[in-house]
Design an enzyme around this catalytic site. Structure first.
Site, PDB file in Angstrom:
ATOM      1  N   ARG A 230       0.857  -1.185   0.000  1.00 29.67           N
ATOM      2  CA  ARG A 230       0.000   0.000   0.000  1.00 29.67           C
ATOM      3  C   ARG A 230       0.890   1.230   0.000  1.00 29.67           C
ATOM      4  O   ARG A 230       1.937   1.256   0.663  1.00 29.67           O
ATOM      5  CB  ARG A 230      -0.910   0.017   1.232  1.00 29.67           C
ATOM      6  CG  ARG A 230      -2.016  -1.033   1.202  1.00 29.67           C
ATOM      7  CD  ARG A 230      -3.033  -0.759   0.106  1.00 29.67           C
ATOM      8  NE  ARG A 230      -4.160  -1.667   0.121  1.00 29.67           N
ATOM      9  CZ  ARG A 230      -4.297  -2.738  -0.659  1.00 29.67           C
ATOM     10  NH1 ARG A 230      -3.336  -3.047  -1.529  1.00 29.67           N
ATOM     11  NH2 ARG A 230      -5.379  -3.489  -0.588  1.00 29.67           N
ATOM     12  N   GLU A 259      -2.586   7.742  -5.128  1.00 23.48           N
ATOM     13  CA  GLU A 259      -3.347   7.039  -6.163  1.00 23.48           C
ATOM     14  C   GLU A 259      -4.852   7.256  -6.017  1.00 23.48           C
ATOM     15  O   GLU A 259      -5.346   7.437  -4.913  1.00 23.48           O
ATOM     16  CB  GLU A 259      -3.007   5.544  -6.166  1.00 23.48           C
ATOM     17  CG  GLU A 259      -3.318   4.780  -4.898  1.00 23.48           C
ATOM     18  CD  GLU A 259      -2.899   3.313  -5.015  1.00 23.48           C
ATOM     19  OE1 GLU A 259      -3.805   2.472  -5.178  1.00 23.48           O
ATOM     20  OE2 GLU A 259      -1.698   3.023  -4.952  1.00 23.48           O
ATOM     21  N   HIS A 277      -0.790   0.346  -9.896  1.00 24.16           N
ATOM     22  CA  HIS A 277      -1.434  -0.596  -8.965  1.00 24.16           C
ATOM     23  C   HIS A 277      -2.029  -1.784  -9.735  1.00 24.16           C
ATOM     24  O   HIS A 277      -3.206  -2.120  -9.589  1.00 24.16           O
ATOM     25  CB  HIS A 277      -2.512   0.096  -8.134  1.00 24.16           C
ATOM     26  CG  HIS A 277      -2.822  -0.631  -6.856  1.00 24.16           C
ATOM     27  ND1 HIS A 277      -3.320  -0.009  -5.734  1.00 24.16           N
ATOM     28  CD2 HIS A 277      -2.707  -1.950  -6.515  1.00 24.16           C
ATOM     29  CE1 HIS A 277      -3.505  -0.896  -4.773  1.00 24.16           C
ATOM     30  NE2 HIS A 277      -3.135  -2.089  -5.225  1.00 24.16           N
TER      31      HIS A 277
END
Length: 310
Positions: A230, A259, A277
């Site tokens: 993360r 993001e 991602h």
């Protein structure tokens, strides 16, 4: 009558079609669609499908009086209000194990790309620059890799590291009894020992900026960091400073604090390899995650325990 499923994250058309075979699908993948979907359909929703980075809040849960199951599509569930859901008797499950290999593969792709400078070499080659005008890129093999978080994904990264003849060390909340890798009680000590650091720990408040300026300085000017966990785990501003000032050699990031917007502080740095991602995204991995959700939901609605409860 089909149970109503509220999906709060992106799904491909074929997966929407698959889910619609079993559920009345309320598809609201964008943040600005969540409130409207809950207001319009919330009283009938039995099952919620989300992802860890989106989650579901206590207020949203309270607006779904009929919900009995909340599932994360992948392994992460850091933004799902798990305690609040369980206090209401709602079952929470995830997709643990469905995309581990894909994420581990991507972690090594980022590591090799960053260390060997593959994106930069691609640009130079297209510009007609030959190898004699370029610095020698370092080896990946025969060095030390430190893994932050030796869960199922971390263990698969370690397995791949052995194929590159890397020494493996790791940091976890506690040492594991089922591996022979070297354990470090804190991240800074691991970084001091390692040439490469791969972040594979869960997100959430407990790991926010776990990789900070001190850790990056410990990794050092020949060190590289990769994050497939993360974005919140790495202090982006500290990372940008370390790279700009030559206190860190490079980074490979599939996740970042900003993001879905790209990390502005890092965009001008050719020592960083960025991907959007997609570490857990492949046709095989996403299909396995959707299939796991369907099986979790099937079992729950039949009065059984899900495959992967949280």
């Amino acid at each position: 009558m089909k149970p109503v499923l509220l999906a709060l994250s992106f799904l491909a058309e074929e997966h929407c079609a698959q889910l619609s075979e079993t559920f009345e699908l309320v598809y609201a993948p964008e943040a600005d669609q969540h409130a409207e979907a809950i207001a319009q359909h919330g009283a009938r929703v039995r099952v919620v499908l989300t992802i860890g980075s989106i989650g579901i809040t206590p207020a949203q849960i309270d607006a779904l009086p009929a919900v009995t199951l909340i599932c994360a599509l992948g392994a992460g569930y850091e933004n799902i209000a798990v305690a609040h859901a369980k206090a209401r008797g709602i079952v929470v499950a995830n997709g643990a194990g469905t995309n581990d290999d894909c994420v581990a593969d991507h972690a090594f792709g980022l590591l090799i790309a960053a260390v060997r400078g593959i994106p930069k070499l691609d640009v130079a080659t297209r510009q007609g620059v030959w190898r004699t005008a370029l610095p020698l890129p370092p080896n990946v093999s025969h060095k030390r890799i430190g893994i932050v978080g030796l869960g199922t994904i971390g263990k698969k990264i370690a397995q791949r590291a052995l194929g590159f003849d890397l020494q493996v060390g790791y940091h976890n909340r506690s040492a594991r009894s089922d591996v022979a890798y070297r354990y470090f009680g804190d991240v800074a000590s691991l970084a001091t020992w390692a040439d490469f650091m791969v972040v594979a720990t869960p997100g959430g408040p407990g790991t926010k900026h776990l990789v900070n300026a001190q850790v990056l300085d410990a990794l050092g000017p020949r060190g590289y960091v990769v994050n497939i966990a993360r974005g919140s785990v790495i202090d982006t501003a500290a990372l940008a400073s370390a790279l700009r000032e030559g206190r860190l050699a490079g980074a490979g990031l599939d996740v970042y604090e900003s993001e879905p917007a790209p990390p502005a502080e890092l965009l001008g740095l050719d020592s960083v390899v960025l991907t959007p991602h997609v570490g857990g995204w492949s046709p095989e991995a996403v299909q396995a995650s959707v299939d796991r959700f369907v099986e979790n939901a099937r079992r729950h609605l039949a009065g059984e325990v899900p495959v992967s409860p949280v």
